[in-house]
Design an enzyme around this catalytic site. Sequence first.
Site, PDB file in Angstrom:
ATOM      1  N   LYS A 166       0.971  -1.211  -0.176  1.00 45.14           N
ATOM      2  CA  LYS A 166      -0.110  -0.121   0.069  1.00 45.14           C
ATOM      3  C   LYS A 166       0.770   1.267  -0.256  1.00 45.14           C
ATOM      4  O   LYS A 166       1.826   1.338   0.791  1.00 45.14           O
ATOM      5  CB  LYS A 166      -0.871   0.004   1.163  1.00 45.14           C
ATOM      6  CG  LYS A 166      -1.977   1.218   1.428  1.00 45.14           C
ATOM      7  CD  LYS A 166      -2.814   0.885   2.635  1.00 45.14           C
ATOM      8  CE  LYS A 166      -3.573   2.026   2.623  1.00 45.14           C
ATOM      9  NZ  LYS A 166      -4.635   2.038   4.087  1.00 45.14           N
ATOM     10  N   SER A 224      -9.537   2.238   2.749  1.00 46.35           N
ATOM     11  CA  SER A 224      -8.276   2.986   2.053  1.00 46.35           C
ATOM     12  C   SER A 224      -7.375   1.987   1.328  1.00 46.35           C
ATOM     13  O   SER A 224      -6.573   2.459   0.347  1.00 46.35           O
ATOM     14  CB  SER A 224      -7.575   3.911   2.731  1.00 46.35           C
ATOM     15  OG  SER A 224      -6.765   3.324   3.915  1.00 46.35           O
ATOM     16  N   SER A 228     -10.086   0.617   6.922  1.00 43.68           N
ATOM     17  CA  SER A 228      -9.326   0.706   5.706  1.00 43.68           C
ATOM     18  C   SER A 228      -8.863  -0.573   5.213  1.00 43.68           C
ATOM     19  O   SER A 228      -8.787  -0.565   3.880  1.00 43.68           O
ATOM     20  CB  SER A 228      -8.123   1.473   6.060  1.00 43.68           C
ATOM     21  OG  SER A 228      -8.633   2.901   6.340  1.00 43.68           O
TER      22      SER A 228
END
Length: 425
Positions: free
Chosen positions: A72, A141, A165
């Site tokens: 990420k 996210s 997330s």
Amino acid sequence: METSLSALAESVASGELPPSEVVADALERLDRTEPDIRAWVRVDRTRALDAARRLDSTVQKGPLHGIPFGVKDIIDVRGLPTECGSPLRRGRVAADDAHLVARLRELGAIPLGKTVTTEFAYFAPGPTRNPRRLSHTPGGSSSGSAAAVASGVVPLALGSQTAGSLTRPASYCGVAGLVAPVGGPLVTTGFAGLSHTLDAPGILTRTVADVRLAYLALTGPDRLADPVRDLECPRLAVWSGIELVDISDDMQTAVRHTVEAAVADGAELVDFDWPAVTPRLAEAHGTVMAYEASRALASEGRHPAQLSAPLDDLLTQGRSITDRDYQDALAVAAWARSAILTLLTDVDAIIGPAAPGAAPEGLSATGSPILSRPWQLLGLPALTVPGRFDGQGMPLGIQLIGHPERLDRLFALGHTIEHAAHGRH
């Protein structure tokens, strides 16, 4: 080629597949799927292939030897930018690996590149689409990491969670996800933080067994030979989540069927009166996150024109929160954590919905994180178990909340639930 982490690791360890072939196959899948899914910010193609070729001739093999993984884009990878989905971080190249990236390299894994994140791991979405249905959000996210695993490009990806997330993208994309306990043993060193009290690292894979493999490799490789076993006669506290948000009929049915299957296999249900408390916890979570984010992103907050409206609103809210209100929210968290840990010494998990329903249609928002907020405030491990679907064939994740010192039981329970959902139990 098989895309599960466990199968790939076994094939590489046996010599059946060389790392260079595994990485080349991952890159071919990426090239084929990326025009539609758009999960990747940057692909480190040359260095990944070079690393894989070096590993081809390595005799001493780590437990994740030759396994490609996604990272990420709030997590540092040496020599690559960490841009956090924001123009304010564009071109900022990391000098060192984040701790978890460095650890995965030690285990023989190879970073394939950086995956899409929402802006500073908050709400403003990136370009990623849900591999299960391209017109639907993958969540956020950790959107790119979940989509990269769901599309079969990599068997493993790193994500993070501050609110919902990782749990939400795992549910929406139909993969397994672990939100590690806040404070260790997995650490966020090398992560671009939003809230030091709430931020937690996470792992995304295709199955619960694969999550367990990755977690044990990172924390206790001496136990990798132990097989994952079903948990006999587990004790479960069932949580509907309806006090926080409307839960779709399909998700309610998925949770009910999961619980019924567990009871049929010998699970015992325990009374759970926390729905009277969770709204207060969700509110305290919002206070802590806004207060800490406004300080963590203080320099970025001075450039509102380069922030999305949701993030600017969060930072503005955080600046208005008094120290007293912040301390009161932390006190709520401390009281509730003590109480919930007492409960979780008596039950194996709290079981409930990972999201309000299936991934919503549209790419302009990432869905509600509300069902993760109470548990994230308390720093608890959360396991998203795939295998259920709505009437349109979209994934519905089941959320298991466990004790931070009893992850073995959480993995065992998740394994049983996943296999029951797939009809393989």
